[in-house]
Design an enzyme around this catalytic site. Structure first.
Site, PDB file in Angstrom:
ATOM      1  N   ARG A  90       0.860  -1.190  -0.152  1.00 44.05           N
ATOM      2  CA  ARG A  90      -0.019  -0.045  -0.083  1.00 44.05           C
ATOM      3  C   ARG A  90       0.884   1.207   0.047  1.00 44.05           C
ATOM      4  O   ARG A  90       1.795   1.517   0.844  1.00 44.05           O
ATOM      5  CB  ARG A  90      -1.056  -0.292   1.054  1.00 44.05           C
ATOM      6  CG  ARG A  90      -1.563   1.538   1.578  1.00 44.05           C
ATOM      7  CD  ARG A  90      -2.922   1.334   0.614  1.00 44.05           C
ATOM      8  NE  ARG A  90      -3.278   2.752   0.734  1.00 44.05           N
ATOM      9  CZ  ARG A  90      -4.493   3.103   1.533  1.00 44.05           C
ATOM     10  NH1 ARG A  90      -4.992   2.218   2.336  1.00 44.05           N
ATOM     11  NH2 ARG A  90      -5.106   4.137   1.163  1.00 44.05           N
ATOM     12  N   ARG A 100      -6.140   0.272  -4.346  1.00 48.97           N
ATOM     13  CA  ARG A 100      -5.196   0.121  -3.409  1.00 48.97           C
ATOM     14  C   ARG A 100      -5.061  -1.536  -3.258  1.00 48.97           C
ATOM     15  O   ARG A 100      -6.119  -2.287  -3.509  1.00 48.97           O
ATOM     16  CB  ARG A 100      -5.642   0.725  -2.075  1.00 48.97           C
ATOM     17  CG  ARG A 100      -6.766   0.421  -1.544  1.00 48.97           C
ATOM     18  CD  ARG A 100      -7.434   1.423  -0.656  1.00 48.97           C
ATOM     19  NE  ARG A 100      -7.805   2.561  -1.160  1.00 48.97           N
ATOM     20  CZ  ARG A 100      -8.458   3.545  -0.849  1.00 48.97           C
ATOM     21  NH1 ARG A 100      -9.007   3.556   0.413  1.00 48.97           N
ATOM     22  NH2 ARG A 100      -8.740   4.555  -1.701  1.00 48.97           N
ATOM     23  N   ASP A 103      -6.542  -1.768   2.042  1.00 51.93           N
ATOM     24  CA  ASP A 103      -7.034  -0.657   2.995  1.00 51.93           C
ATOM     25  C   ASP A 103      -7.718  -1.239   4.359  1.00 51.93           C
ATOM     26  O   ASP A 103      -8.566  -1.992   4.302  1.00 51.93           O
ATOM     27  CB  ASP A 103      -8.104   0.060   2.326  1.00 51.93           C
ATOM     28  CG  ASP A 103      -8.510   1.548   2.936  1.00 51.93           C
ATOM     29  OD1 ASP A 103      -7.612   1.873   3.824  1.00 51.93           O
ATOM     30  OD2 ASP A 103      -9.764   1.908   2.922  1.00 51.93           O
ATOM     31  N   ASP A 105      -9.231   0.062   7.664  1.00 51.37           N
ATOM     32  CA  ASP A 105      -9.608   1.090   8.585  1.00 51.37           C
ATOM     33  C   ASP A 105     -10.136   0.590  10.075  1.00 51.37           C
ATOM     34  O   ASP A 105     -10.920  -0.457  10.205  1.00 51.37           O
ATOM     35  CB  ASP A 105     -10.901   1.707   8.023  1.00 51.37           C
ATOM     36  CG  ASP A 105     -10.413   2.352   6.612  1.00 51.37           C
ATOM     37  OD1 ASP A 105      -9.273   3.104   6.643  1.00 51.37           O
ATOM     38  OD2 ASP A 105     -11.356   2.658   5.606  1.00 51.37           O
TER      39      ASP A 105
END
Length: 167
Positions: A90, A100, A103, A105
């Site tokens: 990334r 990407r 990811d 989060d």
């Protein structure tokens, strides 16, 4: 690395990928989450295919949400997530909502309500992003998010962006 907290906290992580082999990126990230010290991977949602968010032309994403129990504080856990992203190639090139490899989060950490540079909890996009909300509803419908309410009560907009469970 800082000392672990003494109590265990539930934490939820959104996973997404749309480059390379997205499912493999998610599977590898789940293995790395399970291997974090003072952390247990408790559950993972189904995988979902979703249209890209933000208007940048790119392939569809594969998304999921993982439930953890952790003794790692929110900032340290976020640092571990960023390190896992980097292991997957990334790069953060300044293009917001672009394609990407991975990811991750941090969506929620216990009952934490944090608004600091680089860390906002609960994650501010949960209620507007079907690719996060639907998998989160699947594994934690009774979760109370500070300022948002119970996950099951947050409405899913099935039309925008397009989303479907991957069988």
């Amino acid at each position: 690395m800082s000392a672990a907290l003494t109590d265990w906290y539930p934490a939820y992580v959104g996973l997404g990928s749309n480059l390379g082999k997205p499912r493999r990126h998610l599977e590898s990230a789940l293995d790395r989450l399970a291997a974090l010290e003072n952390t247990r991977l408790v559950r993972c949602s189904s995988y979902y295919r979703s249209a890209p968010f933000g208007g940048v032309e790119q392939p569809d994403f594969v998304n999921a949400v993982a439930a953890l129990l952790t003794q790692i504080g929110p900032a340290e856990l976020l640092g571990a997530l960023l390190a896992i992203e980097q292991l997957h190639g990334r790069t953060r090139d300044g293009v917001r909502w672009g394609p990407r490899t991975l990811d991750l989060d941090l969506l929620a950490h216990g009952s934490s309500h944090i608004d600091e540079p680089g860390l906002t909890l609960p994650h501010p996009g949960i209620a507007e992003r079907n690719f996060v909300l639907l998998p989160l509803q699947e594994i934690a419908p009774e979760l109370e998010l500070p300022g948002l309410g119970r996950v099951a009560s947050l409405p899913v907009d099935w039309e925008h962006p397009r989303i479907s469970r991957i069988e």
